[in-house]
Design a protein around this motif. Structure first.
Motif, PDB file in Angstrom:
ATOM      1  N   LEU A  73      17.053 -29.853   2.009  1.00  0.00           N
ATOM      2  CA  LEU A  73      17.152 -30.452   3.336  1.00  0.00           C
ATOM      3  C   LEU A  73      17.978 -29.590   4.280  1.00  0.00           C
ATOM      4  CD1 LEU A  73      17.672 -34.162   2.302  1.00  0.00           C
ATOM      5  CD2 LEU A  73      15.661 -33.203   3.388  1.00  0.00           C
ATOM      6  N   TYR A  74      18.677 -28.583   3.733  1.00  0.00           N
ATOM      7  CA  TYR A  74      19.554 -27.730   4.540  1.00  0.00           C
ATOM      8  C   TYR A  74      19.028 -26.304   4.672  1.00  0.00           C
ATOM      9  CZ  TYR A  74      23.034 -31.420   4.450  1.00  0.00           C
ATOM     10  OH  TYR A  74      23.685 -32.608   4.624  1.00  0.00           O
ATOM     11  N   LEU A  78      12.494 -23.690   6.318  1.00  0.00           N
ATOM     12  CA  LEU A  78      11.466 -24.688   6.011  1.00  0.00           C
ATOM     13  C   LEU A  78      10.145 -24.348   6.683  1.00  0.00           C
ATOM     14  CD1 LEU A  78      12.981 -28.294   6.013  1.00  0.00           C
ATOM     15  CD2 LEU A  78      11.830 -27.095   4.165  1.00  0.00           C
ATOM     16  N   GLN A  84       5.742 -26.577   0.929  1.00  0.00           N
ATOM     17  CA  GLN A  84       6.915 -27.406   1.173  1.00  0.00           C
ATOM     18  C   GLN A  84       7.666 -27.673  -0.128  1.00  0.00           C
ATOM     19  OE1 GLN A  84       5.950 -31.343   2.602  1.00  0.00           O
ATOM     20  NE2 GLN A  84       7.486 -31.115   4.181  1.00  0.00           N
ATOM     21  N   ARG A  88      14.599 -32.894  -4.700  1.00  0.00           N
ATOM     22  CA  ARG A  88      15.184 -33.553  -5.852  1.00  0.00           C
ATOM     23  C   ARG A  88      16.422 -34.304  -5.398  1.00  0.00           C
ATOM     24  NH1 ARG A  88      13.330 -28.798  -9.644  1.00  0.00           N
ATOM     25  NH2 ARG A  88      14.488 -27.603  -8.128  1.00  0.00           N
ATOM     26  N   LYS A  89      16.896 -35.172  -6.280  1.00  0.00           N
ATOM     27  CA  LYS A  89      17.977 -36.069  -5.884  1.00  0.00           C
ATOM     28  C   LYS A  89      19.318 -35.348  -5.905  1.00  0.00           C
ATOM     29  CE  LYS A  89      17.821 -40.922  -6.879  1.00  0.00           C
ATOM     30  NZ  LYS A  89      17.602 -41.835  -7.993  1.00  0.00           N
ATOM     31  N   ASP A 123      29.101 -31.687   4.752  1.00  0.00           N
ATOM     32  CA  ASP A 123      28.595 -32.953   5.287  1.00  0.00           C
ATOM     33  C   ASP A 123      29.047 -34.145   4.447  1.00  0.00           C
ATOM     34  OD1 ASP A 123      27.383 -32.008   7.516  1.00  0.00           O
ATOM     35  OD2 ASP A 123      25.324 -32.387   6.878  1.00  0.00           O
TER      36      ASP A 123
ATOM     37  N   LEU B  21       4.237 -38.783  -4.629  1.00  0.00           N
ATOM     38  CA  LEU B  21       5.078 -37.787  -3.949  1.00  0.00           C
ATOM     39  C   LEU B  21       5.955 -38.457  -2.890  1.00  0.00           C
ATOM     40  CD1 LEU B  21       5.829 -34.792  -3.261  1.00  0.00           C
ATOM     41  CD2 LEU B  21       3.918 -34.819  -1.644  1.00  0.00           C
ATOM     42  N   ASP B  27      13.035 -41.506  -2.991  1.00  0.00           N
ATOM     43  CA  ASP B  27      14.096 -41.679  -3.978  1.00  0.00           C
ATOM     44  C   ASP B  27      15.226 -40.678  -3.722  1.00  0.00           C
ATOM     45  OD1 ASP B  27      14.922 -43.155  -6.100  1.00  0.00           O
ATOM     46  OD2 ASP B  27      14.108 -41.787  -7.605  1.00  0.00           O
ATOM     47  N   SER B  28      14.844 -39.447  -3.360  1.00  0.00           N
ATOM     48  CA  SER B  28      15.862 -38.430  -3.063  1.00  0.00           C
ATOM     49  C   SER B  28      16.528 -38.669  -1.708  1.00  0.00           C
ATOM     50  CB  SER B  28      15.226 -37.035  -3.063  1.00  0.00           C
ATOM     51  OG  SER B  28      14.593 -36.774  -4.282  1.00  0.00           O
ATOM     52  N   MET B  29      15.810 -39.282  -0.781  1.00  0.00           N
ATOM     53  CA  MET B  29      16.342 -39.515   0.564  1.00  0.00           C
ATOM     54  C   MET B  29      17.349 -40.660   0.599  1.00  0.00           C
ATOM     55  SD  MET B  29      15.115 -37.503   2.881  1.00  0.00           S
ATOM     56  CE  MET B  29      13.777 -36.365   3.207  1.00  0.00           C
ATOM     57  N   GLU B  31      19.927 -41.608  -0.954  1.00  0.00           N
ATOM     58  CA  GLU B  31      21.368 -41.322  -1.071  1.00  0.00           C
ATOM     59  C   GLU B  31      21.996 -40.968   0.282  1.00  0.00           C
ATOM     60  OE1 GLU B  31      23.779 -37.710  -0.813  1.00  0.00           O
ATOM     61  OE2 GLU B  31      21.624 -37.574  -1.074  1.00  0.00           O
ATOM     62  N   ARG B  35      26.026 -42.100   2.609  1.00  0.00           N
ATOM     63  CA  ARG B  35      27.132 -41.170   2.857  1.00  0.00           C
ATOM     64  C   ARG B  35      27.993 -41.625   4.032  1.00  0.00           C
ATOM     65  NH1 ARG B  35      24.060 -35.313   3.060  1.00  0.00           N
ATOM     66  NH2 ARG B  35      23.084 -35.409   1.001  1.00  0.00           N
ATOM     67  N   LYS B  39      23.650 -38.001   7.879  1.00  0.00           N
ATOM     68  CA  LYS B  39      22.789 -37.107   8.635  1.00  0.00           C
ATOM     69  C   LYS B  39      22.609 -35.794   7.897  1.00  0.00           C
ATOM     70  CE  LYS B  39      22.354 -36.247  13.609  1.00  0.00           C
ATOM     71  NZ  LYS B  39      21.613 -37.446  13.963  1.00  0.00           N
ATOM     72  N   VAL B  40      21.373 -35.309   7.850  1.00  0.00           N
ATOM     73  CA  VAL B  40      21.099 -33.968   7.346  1.00  0.00           C
ATOM     74  C   VAL B  40      20.319 -33.219   8.430  1.00  0.00           C
ATOM     75  CG1 VAL B  40      21.130 -34.562   4.892  1.00  0.00           C
ATOM     76  CG2 VAL B  40      18.994 -34.750   6.180  1.00  0.00           C
ATOM     77  N   PRO B  41      20.382 -31.876   8.464  1.00  0.00           N
ATOM     78  CA  PRO B  41      19.830 -31.144   9.612  1.00  0.00           C
ATOM     79  C   PRO B  41      18.335 -30.830   9.523  1.00  0.00           C
ATOM     80  CG  PRO B  41      20.970 -29.645   8.150  1.00  0.00           C
ATOM     81  CD  PRO B  41      21.100 -31.004   7.535  1.00  0.00           C
ATOM     82  N   THR B  42      17.643 -31.410   8.556  1.00  0.00           N
ATOM     83  CA  THR B  42      16.286 -30.967   8.204  1.00  0.00           C
ATOM     84  C   THR B  42      15.292 -30.930   9.362  1.00  0.00           C
ATOM     85  OG1 THR B  42      16.770 -32.142   6.185  1.00  0.00           O
ATOM     86  CG2 THR B  42      14.545 -31.279   6.403  1.00  0.00           C
ATOM     87  N   LEU B  70      17.573 -37.561   9.906  1.00  0.00           N
ATOM     88  CA  LEU B  70      17.064 -36.217   9.598  1.00  0.00           C
ATOM     89  C   LEU B  70      17.261 -35.270  10.783  1.00  0.00           C
ATOM     90  CD1 LEU B  70      13.743 -37.222   7.777  1.00  0.00           C
ATOM     91  CD2 LEU B  70      15.746 -36.210   6.724  1.00  0.00           C
ATOM     92  N   TYR B 300       9.690 -36.197   6.644  1.00  0.00           N
ATOM     93  CA  TYR B 300       9.924 -34.882   6.026  1.00  0.00           C
ATOM     94  C   TYR B 300       8.602 -34.280   5.549  1.00  0.00           C
ATOM     95  CZ  TYR B 300      11.072 -31.497   2.388  1.00  0.00           C
ATOM     96  OH  TYR B 300      11.117 -30.367   1.605  1.00  0.00           O
ATOM     97  N   LEU B 301       7.799 -35.086   4.887  1.00  0.00           N
ATOM     98  CA  LEU B 301       6.557 -34.555   4.311  1.00  0.00           C
ATOM     99  C   LEU B 301       5.538 -34.191   5.394  1.00  0.00           C
ATOM    100  CD1 LEU B 301       6.236 -37.009   1.286  1.00  0.00           C
ATOM    101  CD2 LEU B 301       6.732 -34.562   1.160  1.00  0.00           C
ATOM    102  N   GLY B 304       8.241 -31.759   8.269  1.00  0.00           N
ATOM    103  CA  GLY B 304       9.323 -30.890   7.811  1.00  0.00           C
ATOM    104  C   GLY B 304       8.799 -29.584   7.239  1.00  0.00           C
TER     105      GLY B 304
END
Lengths: 187, 305
Positions: A73-74, A78, A84, A88-89, A123, B21, B27-29, B31, B35, B39-42, B70, B300-301, B304
């Motif tokens: 994500l960082y 991308l 793509q 993963r977690k 972050d 997918l 599932d990964s998002m 988390e 926080r 925020k993530v910069p994707t 995102l 994202y999919l 992104g």
């Protein structure tokens, strides 16, 4: 892709020796393990972090917590990578605030993965210090980044492909280098 | 394997691999929303337009939060204060939005196929946030995500969908998703609200509400849509609640580990009693939490890259 000339550059024993030395150095540099946490970059960085943690425990008796970080994500590329990346977690079951974070990866190359990981960790909170441990440094940095702990320095050409294989992920402990006809260097 | 289409219009268009997918990515998002800095910069520099022709709090807010977590720029358009009231057509509105170069347009519209019309005329990714009584794919994705998270897998689950099946885009999308993932779907509701030949979609019509819930692993209650014509399809709200509503007494006939879901907004005391909606089996608010993760995954999919 056509591949040619595969050379073994690190055996099981050398990997083990390199990691042991790193474990000792981490303890020396960090007040015997106080506030220490290990964060591995997916996927082999996590495996190496897990090994380092158990080595540190053997040496000092300290239980060092381990986190797993996915940096996709960082990424700064991308829009450039062909396919793509699969997310993963990220699992970091502790606060990084005021901790001494050891970031762990298998290979240090351009430094872009580490840049992404630094942003990701910051972050999550403000650690006291972040240090970098890698099994292998192959050079060719594109960013001002260096490792604090290096298992082995390996001079490479950009055309070569370094592959780290670990028992937990690949069934065998070895580092090999392959000469590729086509440019396909990834970290 | 990435998603095949630039748009998400229906669950019907998705393969099992694509659904998996999306769920794995969600599932990964998940988390990120737990926080301190959520925020993530994707998706920095990407633009998302929420174009809602129908009222919504959950879905619109969920897309807005997903985009912002995102780092995308999110613009909301409520049609009641836009040029739509001056008579602009959907296609013209779409073309004008496209002229400002958005990456995604999220659309909700009262007409089935509205999202498809936009998808065909815009180069931006179109996400269907509900088109008439057709589909509401992100709702179904967050529903199966929630079921999978709780039950481990969807295959082999028995899911009862109860209420106004004929007007429900949520039900239609869920039936497609659950069938694809190998669940068994049972439906029940007033006969006036069960479309004829619904069995052709691969579902069983239950004989009574007790029959529907007896062996269900998941009970999904649908909202009585008072803004559509559904109030003419049964005599009174009280009668509806008596024969088709879920209450504590009825729930004693269900499995011990049953999960209760509802796409919201709930009509308290009509299709679901307060004791059930606020009770230990209800996942209604968890669905909302998961909705953000699922929409982050989709954004994202789709954009992104």
């Amino acid at each position: 892709m056509e591949k040619s000339k595969v050379t073994l550059i690190q055996s099981k024993e050398e990997i083990e020796k390199g990691l042991k030395r790193i474990a000792h150095e981490i303890l020396e540099k960090n007040r015997e393990g106080k506030d220490l946490v290990l964060i591995g970059i997916m996927k082999r960085g996590v495996t190496i972090a897990t090994r380092l943690s158990s080595m540190i425990k053997e040496i000092s008796g300290f239980e060092i917590p381990i986190g797993a970080l996915d940096i996709n994500l960082y990424r700064d590329d991308l829009s450039e990578v062909a396919s793509q990346p699969v997310l993963r977690k990220t699992e970091i079951p502790f606060s990084v605030r005021d901790k001494r974070v050891i970031l762990v990866d298998d290979v240090l190359y351009t430094g872009r993965t580490v840049r992404a990981a630094l942003d990701a960790i910051i972050d999550l909170g403000r650690p006291c210090v972040i240090q970098l441990a890698v099994l292998l440094d192959r050079g060719h940095r594109e960013l001002p980044i260096r490792a604090d702990y290096v298992g082995k320095n390996v001079p490479t050409s950009r055309k070569e492909l370094i592959e780290v294989r670990l028992v937990e992920d690949d069934g065998v402990d070895e580092v090999i280098v392959q000469e590729e006809k086509q440019y396909a260097a990834t970290e | 394997m990435p998603l095949q289409s630039k748009d998400l219009l229906t669950i019907e268009q998705l393969s099992v691999d694509e659904i998996t997918l999306i769920l794995d990515t969600a599932d990964s998002m998940k988390e990120i929303s737990t926080r301190d800095i959520k925020k993530v910069p994707t998706l920095r520099g990407k633009t998302i337009i929420n174009l809602f022709y129908e009222p919504s709090t959950r879905t619109r807010t969920s897309f807005e939060i997903a985009g912002k977590r995102l780092s995308a720029d999110v613009i909301n358009i409520s049609t009641s204060v836009s040029s739509v009231v001056k008579g602009e057509t959907l296609k013209d509105t779409g073309k004008n939005l496209q002229a400002m170069n958005p990456d995604t347009v999220v659309i909700r519209h009262a007409a089935a196929g509205a999202a498809k019309i936009l998808a065909d005329s815009l180069s931006a990714s179109i996400i269907n946030a509900g088109d008439g009584a057709h589909e509401h794919p992100t709702q179904a994705l967050l529903d199966v995500f929630t079921m999978r998270e709780r039950k481990g897998t969807i295959a082999g689950l028995q899911v009862a969908i109860i209420g106004d099946l004929s007007h429900s885009r949520v039900a239609r999308s869920n039936i497609h998703a659950l069938n694809k993932l190998g669940a068994e779907v049972v439906v029940y509701g007033p006969p006036t609200m069960i479309p004829p030949r619904i069995e052709m979609m691969g579902v069983r019509v239950a004989q009574s509400i007790d029959d529907a819930i007896r062996s269900a692993d998941v009970i999904m209650m649908l909202r009585i849509q008072l803004e559509r014509q559904s109030q003419f399809l049964f005599p009174s709200l009280r009668e509806y609640s008596t024969f088709f509503g879920l209450n504590g007494e009825r729930l004693t006939h269900a499995k011990e580990d049953v999960l209760i879901m509802h796409p919201g907004p709930i009509n308290r005391g009509v299709e679901i009693s307060p004791e059930v909606a606020d009770g230990p089996y209800a996942l209604i608010l968890e669905q909302v939490t998961n909705g953000v993760a699922v929409r982050m995954a989709l954004l994202y999919l789709l954009i992104g890259k």
